[in-house]
Design a protein around this motif. Structure first.
Motif, PDB file in Angstrom:
ATOM      1  N   ALA A 171       0.865  -1.233  -0.055  1.00  0.00           N
ATOM      2  CA  ALA A 171       0.100   0.132   0.025  1.00  0.00           C
ATOM      3  C   ALA A 171       0.762   1.164  -0.125  1.00  0.00           C
ATOM      4  N   ILE A 172       2.076   1.299   0.054  1.00  0.00           N
ATOM      5  CA  ILE A 172       3.158   2.164  -0.098  1.00  0.00           C
ATOM      6  C   ILE A 172       3.244   2.734  -1.389  1.00  0.00           C
ATOM      7  N   PRO A 173       3.312   3.985  -1.677  1.00  0.00           N
ATOM      8  CA  PRO A 173       3.574   4.658  -3.097  1.00  0.00           C
ATOM      9  C   PRO A 173       4.808   4.166  -3.350  1.00  0.00           C
ATOM     10  N   ALA A 174       5.189   3.740  -4.634  1.00  0.00           N
ATOM     11  CA  ALA A 174       6.419   3.406  -5.310  1.00  0.00           C
ATOM     12  C   ALA A 174       7.359   4.366  -4.843  1.00  0.00           C
ATOM     13  N   ALA A 175       7.118   5.639  -4.954  1.00  0.00           N
ATOM     14  CA  ALA A 175       8.223   6.561  -4.779  1.00  0.00           C
ATOM     15  C   ALA A 175       8.608   6.591  -3.385  1.00  0.00           C
ATOM     16  N   GLU A 176       7.947   5.927  -2.338  1.00  0.00           N
ATOM     17  CA  GLU A 176       8.334   6.263  -0.865  1.00  0.00           C
ATOM     18  C   GLU A 176       8.833   4.954  -0.338  1.00  0.00           C
ATOM     19  N   LYS A 177       9.240   3.826  -1.264  1.00  0.00           N
ATOM     20  CA  LYS A 177       9.817   2.404  -0.762  1.00  0.00           C
ATOM     21  C   LYS A 177      10.996   2.357  -1.711  1.00  0.00           C
ATOM     22  N   THR A 178      11.810   1.192  -1.054  1.00  0.00           N
ATOM     23  CA  THR A 178      12.885   0.811  -1.636  1.00  0.00           C
ATOM     24  C   THR A 178      12.528  -0.291  -2.814  1.00  0.00           C
ATOM     25  N   PRO A 179      13.057  -0.144  -3.875  1.00  0.00           N
ATOM     26  CA  PRO A 179      12.494  -1.172  -4.947  1.00  0.00           C
ATOM     27  C   PRO A 179      12.803  -2.438  -4.612  1.00  0.00           C
ATOM     28  N   ALA A 180      11.901  -3.239  -4.326  1.00  0.00           N
ATOM     29  CA  ALA A 180      12.079  -4.963  -3.986  1.00  0.00           C
ATOM     30  C   ALA A 180      10.623  -5.547  -4.258  1.00  0.00           C
ATOM     31  N   PRO A 181      10.523  -5.776  -5.608  1.00  0.00           N
ATOM     32  CA  PRO A 181       9.328  -6.175  -5.982  1.00  0.00           C
ATOM     33  C   PRO A 181       8.906  -7.735  -5.438  1.00  0.00           C
ATOM     34  N   GLY A 182       9.766  -8.447  -4.963  1.00  0.00           N
ATOM     35  CA  GLY A 182       9.391  -9.572  -4.149  1.00  0.00           C
ATOM     36  C   GLY A 182       8.827  -9.360  -2.693  1.00  0.00           C
ATOM     37  N   LEU A 183       8.789  -8.232  -2.159  1.00  0.00           N
ATOM     38  CA  LEU A 183       8.286  -7.878  -0.967  1.00  0.00           C
ATOM     39  C   LEU A 183       6.791  -7.317  -1.449  1.00  0.00           C
ATOM     40  N   ASP A 184       6.347  -7.168  -2.463  1.00  0.00           N
ATOM     41  CA  ASP A 184       4.978  -6.244  -2.730  1.00  0.00           C
ATOM     42  C   ASP A 184       3.939  -7.293  -2.784  1.00  0.00           C
ATOM     43  N   THR A 185       4.153  -8.851  -2.716  1.00  0.00           N
ATOM     44  CA  THR A 185       3.010  -9.489  -2.656  1.00  0.00           C
ATOM     45  C   THR A 185       2.709  -9.905  -1.291  1.00  0.00           C
ATOM     46  N   ALA A 186       1.244 -10.140  -1.176  1.00  0.00           N
ATOM     47  CA  ALA A 186       0.764 -10.657   0.169  1.00  0.00           C
ATOM     48  C   ALA A 186       1.522 -11.539   0.778  1.00  0.00           C
ATOM     49  N   SER A 187       2.090 -12.464   0.261  1.00  0.00           N
ATOM     50  CA  SER A 187       2.509 -13.639   0.951  1.00  0.00           C
ATOM     51  C   SER A 187       3.987 -13.306   1.529  1.00  0.00           C
ATOM     52  N   ALA A 188       4.498 -12.312   1.060  1.00  0.00           N
ATOM     53  CA  ALA A 188       5.768 -11.559   1.682  1.00  0.00           C
ATOM     54  C   ALA A 188       5.588 -11.189   3.222  1.00  0.00           C
ATOM     55  N   GLY A 189       4.194 -10.689   3.401  1.00  0.00           N
ATOM     56  CA  GLY A 189       3.933 -10.294   4.688  1.00  0.00           C
ATOM     57  C   GLY A 189       4.763  -8.939   4.681  1.00  0.00           C
ATOM     58  N   ALA A 190       5.159  -8.262   4.160  1.00  0.00           N
ATOM     59  CA  ALA A 190       6.099  -6.973   4.328  1.00  0.00           C
ATOM     60  C   ALA A 190       5.262  -5.881   4.782  1.00  0.00           C
ATOM     61  N   TYR A 191       5.935  -5.072   5.596  1.00  0.00           N
ATOM     62  CA  TYR A 191       5.248  -3.606   6.081  1.00  0.00           C
ATOM     63  C   TYR A 191       6.421  -2.698   6.094  1.00  0.00           C
ATOM     64  N   GLY A 192       5.752  -1.548   6.041  1.00  0.00           N
ATOM     65  CA  GLY A 192       6.562  -0.146   6.224  1.00  0.00           C
ATOM     66  C   GLY A 192       6.193   0.445   7.453  1.00  0.00           C
ATOM     67  N   LEU A 193       6.932   0.942   8.130  1.00  0.00           N
ATOM     68  CA  LEU A 193       6.802   1.723   9.372  1.00  0.00           C
ATOM     69  C   LEU A 193       6.689   3.080   9.240  1.00  0.00           C
ATOM     70  N   LYS A 194       5.424   3.745   9.114  1.00  0.00           N
ATOM     71  CA  LYS A 194       5.030   4.960   8.932  1.00  0.00           C
ATOM     72  C   LYS A 194       4.984   5.934  10.130  1.00  0.00           C
ATOM     73  N   GLU A 195       5.740   6.963   9.982  1.00  0.00           N
ATOM     74  CA  GLU A 195       5.800   8.062  11.249  1.00  0.00           C
ATOM     75  C   GLU A 195       4.965   9.214  10.773  1.00  0.00           C
ATOM     76  N   THR A 196       3.934   9.635  11.764  1.00  0.00           N
ATOM     77  CA  THR A 196       3.025  10.631  11.407  1.00  0.00           C
ATOM     78  C   THR A 196       3.429  11.709  12.697  1.00  0.00           C
ATOM     79  N   GLN A 197       3.730  12.793  12.303  1.00  0.00           N
ATOM     80  CA  GLN A 197       3.770  13.762  13.349  1.00  0.00           C
ATOM     81  C   GLN A 197       2.621  14.801  13.419  1.00  0.00           C
ATOM     82  N   VAL A 198       1.866  15.051  14.837  1.00  0.00           N
ATOM     83  CA  VAL A 198       0.753  15.732  14.811  1.00  0.00           C
ATOM     84  C   VAL A 198       1.108  16.864  15.813  1.00  0.00           C
ATOM     85  N   PRO A 199       1.281  18.185  15.490  1.00  0.00           N
ATOM     86  CA  PRO A 199       1.503  19.017  16.437  1.00  0.00           C
ATOM     87  C   PRO A 199       0.372  19.375  17.573  1.00  0.00           C
TER      88      PRO A 199
END
Length: 233
Positions: A117-145
């Motif tokens: 679900a991460i936009p391609a421009a915001e992740k390291t290219p690794a097609p093998g990790l984009d499938t559901a079976s890979a179970g890969a996640y990104g850790l998103k940091e959100t800052q709220v003042p």
């Protein structure tokens, strides 16, 4: 009188032996190179894991509050959810006023987001990790003042805001990493008060794609790091 030299059969045998030796040397070289590459990649994965753990640990150590079961910009932030989220309230310090004068406060939410679900421009290219079976996640940091984002000209400390159930108004967001995976039966984040200490437990595991399939670090289980939230009252 005998003639010196090699017969054709002797030459062929010598060439065959030489060819076998060449194959053995090449196989050994390939094995050594493969082993070295594997070790280097493992070291890089471990280094990345330590960097993520260190980054999160530093945020927890300076946190004034650890929040769970809240809503950040309309999304639930909960430690034990299927896509876990850790939220901490951090001070913004004015370097001209010393290291203990909070002039603002910001909520930092660290959320697991499916890598697909991460936009391609915001992740390291690794097609093998984009499938559901890979179970890969990104850790998103959100800052709220939580207070006025403008740094004041005076060195008057701003009191921390009261805890609320909902936080709105993202000032900044980005991905700390994009190759984490969850371990079944374990919470990536947990928080407890033990012996008078506020402890946040981080359980991290990375996944990467290789020509031999998916590679996990650690190989089994997760890298566990307990951080004392010393500023939480």
């Amino acid at each position: 009188m005998k003639q010196s030299g090699f017969t054709l059969i002797e030459v062929l045998i010598a060439l065959a032996i030489f060819g076998i030796l060449i194959v053995l040397v090449l196989n050994l070289q390939t094995s050594v190179i493969g082993f070295t590459d594997a070790q280097n990649n493992a070291a890089l994965r471990l280094q990345g894991l330590n960097e993520v753990g260190g980054y999160l640990g530093d945020r927890v150590k300076t946190a004034q509050a650890v929040r769970d079961g809240i809503t950040v910009d309309g999304e639930v932030c909960q430690m034990s959810a299927a896509a876990p989220c850790l939220a901490v309230v951090l001070p913004t310090l004015n370097p001209d006023c010393g290291t203990d004068v909070p002039v603002n406060w910001t909520l930092h939410a660290f959320r697991y987001v499916a890598r697909s679900a991460i936009p391609a421009a915001e992740k390291t290219p690794a097609p093998g990790l984009d499938t559901a079976s890979a179970g890969a996640y990104g850790l998103k940091e959100t800052q709220v003042p939580l207070t006025d984002p403008a740094v004041p000209t005076t060195c008057t400390a701003v009191a921390p805001p009261s805890n609320t159930a909902s936080y709105m108004g993202t000032a900044r967001s980005g991905y700390v990493t994009d190759n984490l995976t969850l371990v079944a039966g374990q919470n990536a984040f947990s928080y407890a008060t033990t012996g008078g200490k506020n402890l946040v437990t981080l359980r991290l595991r990375t996944v990467s794609s290789s020509r031999n399939g998916l590679v996990y670090t650690p190989v089994s289980g997760s890298y566990e790091l307990q951080v004392y939230a010393r500023n939480v009252k």
